[in-house]
Write a protein that holds these residues in place. Sequence first.
Motif, PDB file in Angstrom:
ATOM      1  N   ASP A 124     -38.411  28.277 -12.426  1.00 44.06           N
ATOM      2  CA  ASP A 124     -39.395  28.580 -11.371  1.00 44.06           C
ATOM      3  C   ASP A 124     -38.837  29.157 -10.062  1.00 44.06           C
ATOM      4  O   ASP A 124     -39.457  30.046  -9.494  1.00 44.06           O
ATOM      5  CB  ASP A 124     -40.346  27.395 -11.115  1.00 44.06           C
ATOM      6  N   ASP A 132     -42.240  27.972 -14.748  1.00 43.06           N
ATOM      7  CA  ASP A 132     -40.978  27.462 -15.271  1.00 43.06           C
ATOM      8  C   ASP A 132     -40.607  28.121 -16.596  1.00 43.06           C
ATOM      9  O   ASP A 132     -39.656  27.691 -17.269  1.00 43.06           O
ATOM     10  CB  ASP A 132     -41.061  25.942 -15.489  1.00 43.06           C
ATOM     11  N   SER A 167     -35.771  20.514 -15.552  1.00 42.70           N
ATOM     12  CA  SER A 167     -36.943  19.929 -14.892  1.00 42.70           C
ATOM     13  C   SER A 167     -38.256  20.577 -15.300  1.00 42.70           C
ATOM     14  O   SER A 167     -39.255  20.454 -14.613  1.00 42.70           O
ATOM     15  CB  SER A 167     -36.768  20.044 -13.370  1.00 42.70           C
ATOM     16  N   LYS A 197     -42.537  14.167 -16.759  1.00 39.94           N
ATOM     17  CA  LYS A 197     -42.898  14.837 -15.512  1.00 39.94           C
ATOM     18  C   LYS A 197     -44.362  15.243 -15.582  1.00 39.94           C
ATOM     19  O   LYS A 197     -44.777  15.967 -16.485  1.00 39.94           O
ATOM     20  CB  LYS A 197     -42.012  16.062 -15.308  1.00 39.94           C
ATOM     21  N   TYR A 203     -46.208  17.823  -5.676  1.00 43.03           N
ATOM     22  CA  TYR A 203     -45.075  18.765  -5.591  1.00 43.03           C
ATOM     23  C   TYR A 203     -45.309  19.853  -4.537  1.00 43.03           C
ATOM     24  O   TYR A 203     -44.452  20.721  -4.355  1.00 43.03           O
ATOM     25  CB  TYR A 203     -44.822  19.454  -6.938  1.00 43.03           C
ATOM     26  N   PHE A 206     -42.546  20.678  -1.920  1.00 40.18           N
ATOM     27  CA  PHE A 206     -41.345  21.216  -2.589  1.00 40.18           C
ATOM     28  C   PHE A 206     -41.531  22.708  -2.873  1.00 40.18           C
ATOM     29  O   PHE A 206     -40.619  23.515  -2.684  1.00 40.18           O
ATOM     30  CB  PHE A 206     -41.118  20.451  -3.900  1.00 40.18           C
ATOM     31  N   ARG A 207     -42.727  23.074  -3.319  1.00 43.62           N
ATOM     32  CA  ARG A 207     -42.978  24.491  -3.606  1.00 43.62           C
ATOM     33  C   ARG A 207     -42.952  25.315  -2.319  1.00 43.62           C
ATOM     34  O   ARG A 207     -42.584  26.486  -2.344  1.00 43.62           O
ATOM     35  CB  ARG A 207     -44.301  24.648  -4.369  1.00 43.62           C
ATOM     36  N   LYS A 224     -49.560  24.179 -13.729  1.00 44.31           N
ATOM     37  CA  LYS A 224     -48.520  23.974 -14.738  1.00 44.31           C
ATOM     38  C   LYS A 224     -48.974  22.991 -15.821  1.00 44.31           C
ATOM     39  O   LYS A 224     -48.168  22.320 -16.454  1.00 44.31           O
ATOM     40  CB  LYS A 224     -47.229  23.497 -14.059  1.00 44.31           C
ATOM     41  N   GLN A 228     -46.448  20.569 -17.927  1.00 45.89           N
ATOM     42  CA  GLN A 228     -46.289  19.232 -17.335  1.00 45.89           C
ATOM     43  C   GLN A 228     -47.418  18.323 -17.845  1.00 45.89           C
ATOM     44  O   GLN A 228     -48.457  18.793 -18.277  1.00 45.89           O
ATOM     45  CB  GLN A 228     -46.303  19.353 -15.809  1.00 45.89           C
ATOM     46  N   LYS A 255     -41.385  11.192 -13.073  1.00 43.32           N
ATOM     47  CA  LYS A 255     -41.664  11.939 -11.857  1.00 43.32           C
ATOM     48  C   LYS A 255     -43.123  12.335 -11.808  1.00 43.32           C
ATOM     49  O   LYS A 255     -43.630  12.814 -12.823  1.00 43.32           O
ATOM     50  CB  LYS A 255     -40.784  13.195 -11.872  1.00 43.32           C
ATOM     51  N   VAL A 280     -41.124  12.104  -5.014  1.00 43.14           N
ATOM     52  CA  VAL A 280     -41.161  13.551  -4.778  1.00 43.14           C
ATOM     53  C   VAL A 280     -41.588  13.932  -3.363  1.00 43.14           C
ATOM     54  O   VAL A 280     -41.950  13.066  -2.544  1.00 43.14           O
ATOM     55  CB  VAL A 280     -42.055  14.272  -5.818  1.00 43.14           C
ATOM     56  N   SER A 281     -41.586  15.246  -3.129  1.00 45.58           N
ATOM     57  CA  SER A 281     -41.829  15.772  -1.789  1.00 45.58           C
ATOM     58  C   SER A 281     -43.138  15.278  -1.180  1.00 45.58           C
ATOM     59  O   SER A 281     -43.174  14.894  -0.009  1.00 45.58           O
ATOM     60  CB  SER A 281     -41.810  17.303  -1.833  1.00 45.58           C
ATOM     61  N   TYR A 320     -36.021  11.832  -0.794  1.00 50.97           N
ATOM     62  CA  TYR A 320     -35.740  12.564   0.439  1.00 50.97           C
ATOM     63  C   TYR A 320     -35.500  11.598   1.606  1.00 50.97           C
ATOM     64  O   TYR A 320     -35.218  12.021   2.712  1.00 50.97           O
ATOM     65  CB  TYR A 320     -36.905  13.505   0.764  1.00 50.97           C
TER      66      TYR A 320
HETATM   67  C1  PBG Z   1     -39.767  22.677 -10.756  1.00 45.77           C
HETATM   68  C2  PBG Z   1     -39.573  21.453  -9.945  1.00 45.77           C
HETATM   69  C3  PBG Z   1     -40.554  20.906  -9.112  1.00 45.77           C
HETATM   70  C4  PBG Z   1     -39.986  19.789  -8.501  1.00 45.77           C
HETATM   71  C5  PBG Z   1     -38.679  19.685  -8.959  1.00 45.77           C
HETATM   72  N1  PBG Z   1     -38.445  20.718  -9.862  1.00 45.77           N
HETATM   73  C6  PBG Z   1     -41.902  21.373  -8.779  1.00 45.77           C
HETATM   74  C7  PBG Z   1     -42.795  21.866  -9.826  1.00 45.77           C
HETATM   75  O1  PBG Z   1     -42.751  21.430 -10.984  1.00 45.77           O
HETATM   76  O2  PBG Z   1     -43.586  22.746  -9.498  1.00 45.77           O
HETATM   77  C8  PBG Z   1     -40.711  18.933  -7.517  1.00 45.77           C
HETATM   78  C9  PBG Z   1     -39.928  18.002  -6.683  1.00 45.77           C
HETATM   79  C10 PBG Z   1     -40.647  17.499  -5.506  1.00 45.77           C
HETATM   80  O3  PBG Z   1     -41.860  17.717  -5.305  1.00 45.77           O
HETATM   81  O4  PBG Z   1     -39.988  16.848  -4.685  1.00 45.77           O
HETATM   82  N2  PBG Z   1     -38.947  22.867 -11.846  1.00 45.77           N
END
Ligand code: PBG
Length: 330
Positions: A124, A132, A167, A197, A203, A206-207, A224, A228, A255, A280-281, A320
């Motif tokens: 990604d 991904d 991931s 996941k 997320y 993070f994006r 996704k 996912q 996750k 996660v974020s 984090y």
């Molecule tokens: C993508 C990936 C993501 C995260 C880690 N690897 C986001 C997604 O699947 O779109 C998210 C981590 C986070 O939110 O802290 N391969």
Amino acid sequence: MEFPDTRPRRLRQNASIRALVQENWLTPNDLLAPVFVMQGKGLKEEISSMPNYFRFSIDLAVKEVKELYSMGIKGVMLFVKVADELKDNAGTEAINPRGLMQTAITEIKDACPEMLVFSDVAMDPYSSLGHDGIVQDGKILNDDTCEILGEMAITHAQAGADFIAPSDMMDGRIGFIREVLDEEGYEDTGILAYSAKYASCFYGPFRDALDSAPVDVKNVPTDKKTYQMNPGNSKVALQEMELDISEGADIIMVKPALSYLDIISIAKQNFNTPIAAYQVSGEYSMIHAAAQKGWLDYDSTVLETTLSIKRAGADMIATYFTRDLIRLID
Ligand code: PBG
């Protein structure tokens, strides 16, 4: 025994007793710190939706990693923000042996060999469509994507990664990556599999950090959900973890963490493989936002949520909050 013969409050009377009978404690050995890397030199940029969390150019990422190691952190998870002009649908830049990730791994391992480096293996950040996998006719291709992940994993292992961390939730990728790593002589390079996941709204930040969200164009899925997992399901998490273990995963991951404590607990009960959980974020940003408004106490919320992830059964937690946690558990 019943009340008044037994009085559970006896063991909660004061801080000393509470400490003696506390079952779960966080230590620096439980924590993995995500590190965001970008191009350039001397750069440290705050991520807009993640207060006090930063993207670093490689030189400053190295400094950050050294500092984290001196604080007791044993592992970092590397993610890269790739320049737009290097992105395409096939994720070509991902397998560049001198790419941003590969260079970051080498420089970090050179400067701080004791720090374990877990490198993100997913398309990604390199995908012009923000997926991904390779997108074709509205579908995310599975097997063709695994080929790229295998090549990517080899370049990370060559650069010195201790663990490859796929991931992306493609089917069969753990077995595929294990096989190519072994073929190339990297049998000591481990695999941390993002086995369970979920397709999660958490997320989002993070994006933002990597500019990696799926793009909104015709014939490209905007989410996704075809790879996912569905947040309504738990049995499939067991199946996914079982598959990854049988394909050679050394560590399995759940996750996000806080909304999926039941899944962490199921993993703990069913498998002997070490379990990682990724706070996660969105979990990070949500607590920051509430604390900024004065609605939650930051320190106690950070401690309680992270400790609950450990209690659920996580052997290690990607978070984090590492710097805050080190301060708080000291
Ligand atoms: C993508 C990936 C993501 C995260 C880690 N690897 C986001 C997604 O699947 O779109 C998210 C981590 C986070 O939110 O802290 N391969």
